[in-house]
Structure formats: C-alpha cells, structure tokens
Write an enzyme that holds these catalytic residues in place. Sequence first.
Site, mmCIF file in Angstrom:
data_model
loop_
_atom_site.group_PDB
_atom_site.id
_atom_site.type_symbol
_atom_site.label_atom_id
_atom_site.label_comp_id
_atom_site.label_asym_id
_atom_site.label_seq_id
_atom_site.Cartn_x
_atom_site.Cartn_y
_atom_site.Cartn_z
ATOM 1 N N TYR A 1 -4.669 -8.904 -1.004
ATOM 2 C CA TYR A 1 -5.888 -8.439 -0.350
ATOM 3 C C TYR A 1 -5.559 -7.241 0.529
ATOM 4 O O TYR A 1 -4.672 -7.315 1.371
ATOM 5 C CB TYR A 1 -6.523 -9.550 0.497
ATOM 6 C CG TYR A 1 -7.808 -9.112 1.162
ATOM 7 C CD1 TYR A 1 -8.948 -8.847 0.412
ATOM 8 C CD2 TYR A 1 -7.883 -8.940 2.541
ATOM 9 C CE1 TYR A 1 -10.121 -8.416 1.002
ATOM 10 C CE2 TYR A 1 -9.058 -8.517 3.149
ATOM 11 C CZ TYR A 1 -10.176 -8.258 2.368
ATOM 12 O OH TYR A 1 -11.332 -7.834 2.963
ATOM 13 N N ASP B 1 1.285 -3.067 3.710
ATOM 14 C CA ASP B 1 0.044 -3.427 4.395
ATOM 15 C C ASP B 1 0.406 -4.458 5.461
ATOM 16 O O ASP B 1 0.621 -5.629 5.175
ATOM 17 C CB ASP B 1 -0.958 -3.999 3.389
ATOM 18 C CG ASP B 1 -2.293 -4.347 4.060
ATOM 19 O OD1 ASP B 1 -2.335 -4.405 5.303
ATOM 20 O OD2 ASP B 1 -3.281 -4.562 3.331
ATOM 21 N N LYS C 1 -6.209 -4.954 13.096
ATOM 22 C CA LYS C 1 -6.285 -6.228 13.856
ATOM 23 C C LYS C 1 -5.675 -6.142 15.251
ATOM 24 O O LYS C 1 -6.325 -5.676 16.166
ATOM 25 C CB LYS C 1 -5.630 -7.338 13.044
ATOM 26 C CG LYS C 1 -6.132 -7.383 11.584
ATOM 27 C CD LYS C 1 -6.861 -8.624 11.243
ATOM 28 C CE LYS C 1 -7.124 -8.729 9.756
ATOM 29 N NZ LYS C 1 -8.288 -9.464 9.388
HETATM 30 C C1 LIG Z 1 -3.762 -7.480 4.603
HETATM 31 C C2 LIG Z 1 -5.090 -6.907 4.960
HETATM 32 N N1 LIG Z 1 -5.336 -5.628 4.691
HETATM 33 C C3 LIG Z 1 -6.512 -5.052 5.005
HETATM 34 C C4 LIG Z 1 -7.510 -5.783 5.592
HETATM 35 C C5 LIG Z 1 -8.810 -5.141 5.915
HETATM 36 O O1 LIG Z 1 -8.968 -5.029 7.296
HETATM 37 P P1 LIG Z 1 -10.432 -4.946 7.936
HETATM 38 O O2 LIG Z 1 -11.056 -6.292 7.762
HETATM 39 O O3 LIG Z 1 -10.185 -4.586 9.366
HETATM 40 O O4 LIG Z 1 -11.158 -3.883 7.187
HETATM 41 C C6 LIG Z 1 -7.296 -7.119 5.902
HETATM 42 C C7 LIG Z 1 -8.356 -7.923 6.538
HETATM 43 O O5 LIG Z 1 -8.286 -9.117 6.672
HETATM 44 C C8 LIG Z 1 -6.059 -7.712 5.562
HETATM 45 O O6 LIG Z 1 -5.828 -9.007 5.778
#
Ligand SMILES: Cc1ncc(COP(=O)(O)O)c(C=O)c1O
Length: 422
Positions: A150, A230, A257
């Site tokens: 994700y 990521d 986050k």
């Molecule tokens: C690993 C990862 N990348 C990207 C995102 C996307 O972040 P956002 O929800 O702030 O757009 C998330 C969100 O949970 C995530 O867990």
Amino acid sequence: MSEILATFRARTPGSAARQDRAAAVMPGGDTRTTTYHPPYPLTMASGEGPWLTDVDGNRYIDLLGNYTSLVHGNAYPPIVDAVQGQLARGTAWPARNDAQVELAELLAERVGSVEQVRFCNSGTEATMLCAYIARAVTGRRKVLMARYGYHGSLEEYEVGTLGHGGPDTVLARHGDVEDFGQVLTERGGEIACVILEPVMGSGGLAVAAPGALAAIAERARAAGALFVADEVITLRLATGGAQALHGVTPDLTAMGKIIGGGFPVGAVGGRADLLAVTDPRAPRLIHSGTFNGNPITATAGLVSVRELTAERIATMDRLAERLGGRLIAAAEACGLPFSLRRQGSLLQCFCRGEEPEANATRDDQDLSTALHLAALNEGVFFAGRGLLVLNTVLDEALVDEVADRLGAAMASVMAEQAVAVD
Ligand SMILES: Cc1ncc(COP(=O)(O)O)c(C=O)c1O
C-alpha cells in the site's frame, strides 16, 4: 441480531443517527475507505492522551493513533502549546517559514539517506512525487511494487494494493529478492522506480528478511531504476527509520504521518541530485501545493519528531511485546484461533492460527470483524483489519488494561460462536 452487534448498537445511538445524516451528503457516510466498518463507524467527539471519546460519551483506549500518525497520543500538550503559539501568528503563507526549514534539517539529520526534502500534504502526495521524480530522471513510466503493498491513493499504486498490475504497475512478491530480480532482469528498461515498504503496514506487517531490501535496491539500480522506501508508517520504528534497521540506503524516501504531529503531511527526502528536478530555479517538474510546509504542520511535526527519541521508541516496543504476549495468552485461554505479527510498536492480529501472506489474502474476516466490534464494546479502538498501534503516552498499566479488555472481547466472540454452533 448477534449479541455483540446488539451491544454495539445500544451503546452508540448518536453514531447511528449521524450515519444516516452523513450518508445523505457523503457516499456511505464516510470519507476514508479504511475507516468505514459495518454496521456504521463511530463519530468521535474528542481525544485526550491515550483516550478517545465518542459522541455518546463512550471512552476508548486509542490503539490506532489515526493509523499510526499520533505517536504521542491525542492532543499531546507540547504539540498543542506549540501549535497554539503558531496559530496566533498565522496558519499559512505563500512564503518560506523557519519551522519548515528546521523540520527538513531534523529529518536530514536523522534519516541517513535524506540529503534534501520536499514537503507536501499527505503520504499519498509523497509517494506520488517519488514516482514523478523517478519518471523525470529515468524517462521511464512504470513502478515496480510488492503485490498487496500500500502506497496511498495514486492509481498506479492502488492496482498493486488490489493484487493485480496495471498499465504502469508491475508487481513482485514482498521482500522476495529473486522475484524482484527476475522482473528487473526482464523488464528493467521500463521501470522508473521500485517502491517498497520495509514492513507492509497496511498489508499485514509482513517484513522483508535482513538484507533483502538492500539486495533489491542494488538490483533496481543495476537496472537503472530508483529505489524508493515508503516510510510513511515505518519512520516510527527507529529514529533513522526502518531503512536504518534494514541497512538500506534508498534513493528517495516517502514520509508522512508522525512528521506532521497530527496534522496533514507528507514529504519526500533523498538524494539532492534527484530532488533537484523540483528546484524552482530551474524546475523540470512542477511541484507546488498551497499548504506545502505550512507553519502549523511544520511546528507540530518538529515537536513530534524531536520528542520521538530512541528511548521512547524502545519503551513503546517493549510495551507492544508485552501486549502481544498477553493477547496470545488470552486467545489461548478462550480457544480463539489467533496469531499476530509485531514490528516495533505495531501489532497485526489475525483470527486464524497461521499468519496469511498479506491482509488481502486473509480468510478470517468473520471472526476478526466480530472481534473488532466486541473490542469497541469493551472500549478499545483499533483498525478493523486488526492493526494495533502503540504511542508514547501509554504505560504498562494501561497496556495491561487493553489486554484485559481484549481478552473479554475475545471471550465474547467465542461465546457467540458457541451459540451459533448450538
Ligand atoms: C505505507 C503508506 N504509504 C502511503 C500512505 C498514504 O498516506 P496518506 O494517507 O497520508 O495519504 C499510507 C497511509 O496509510 C501508508 O501506510
């Protein structure tokens, strides 16, 4: 109607009424796919430290922290104080602010691979910018990611989350050096970047074996692609992020986050020569955003990151380990099929004896949905998919209370099972 569902409905009439009202103006009555759960999600009224309170006055121990963002709990006083000071001085200007530069400096100081930073407003924007930078520097279009990984809401990543590739998305098995290597050998010339989470946060906490990320990064570079980590979730696992734990130096890192202290945030950090494509003095890529690096988020983020010390991370990890052990014991005591994965302060529960490859391949939906609702009835708030997240304002006594409450929730799930079988 099941006992658990009946109890949930009886405790939450205010949330039920708001579901009808919300559904009239928002599809399904919600505005985040992940936060919806049947019969209806709660409406929260306030949060304080490790507690959340819903509109019916029910209190919950917060074991989610807005999906890992609130690493110091709700309304953390040092963040509230700092933000209140900034609020009175203004919220967003079309100009640089000092907090933004200090936060960039702090991230560069902590995260080994980060030489420079570009801010944005969400993790989705951060991973999207990583892809755009990779495309700009390589002249290629495709992203290679883990199946069921994700990386936010960009379409190229969403199709991978669902487990099937797309026109610009190529998939391999998470952490599998051979699989990534084979794809890179066969199709390397098309791939702009390989993007990976060191630990699959939304995918079920599967973790790459030691050395696997570095090996995949090496193969990516050999194929002329960038390696992107990521770390939107995993930055909480160590002061230098999970990349420090895995001994890998990504070309780019997506962050989010915890670096916003509870406010919307995202950032891309990495090699200065790559981020240079966004240099406004000679932009090859237009990267703008009305609220990028705004002083409220930057002020909150500075406090959040500064106060996430190695000692506090170690304390959270120890508490998470304690909680995991107690949950396994509680499940055994009532006969609930149960397993969990833990990575630092993150726990992923499964209501099945063996951990699945990823959340997308689970077959324990009925039991885990029942456990989630039963836990809400017992006053513990965590993600419907079974993710529990610790924060720095929890202590041993409260963690034990979580275990007791979840033990009661597990027992009520098993009692209901017994009735269903009768
Ligand atoms: C690993 C990862 N990348 C990207 C995102 C996307 O972040 P956002 O929800 O702030 O757009 C998330 C969100 O949970 C995530 O867990």
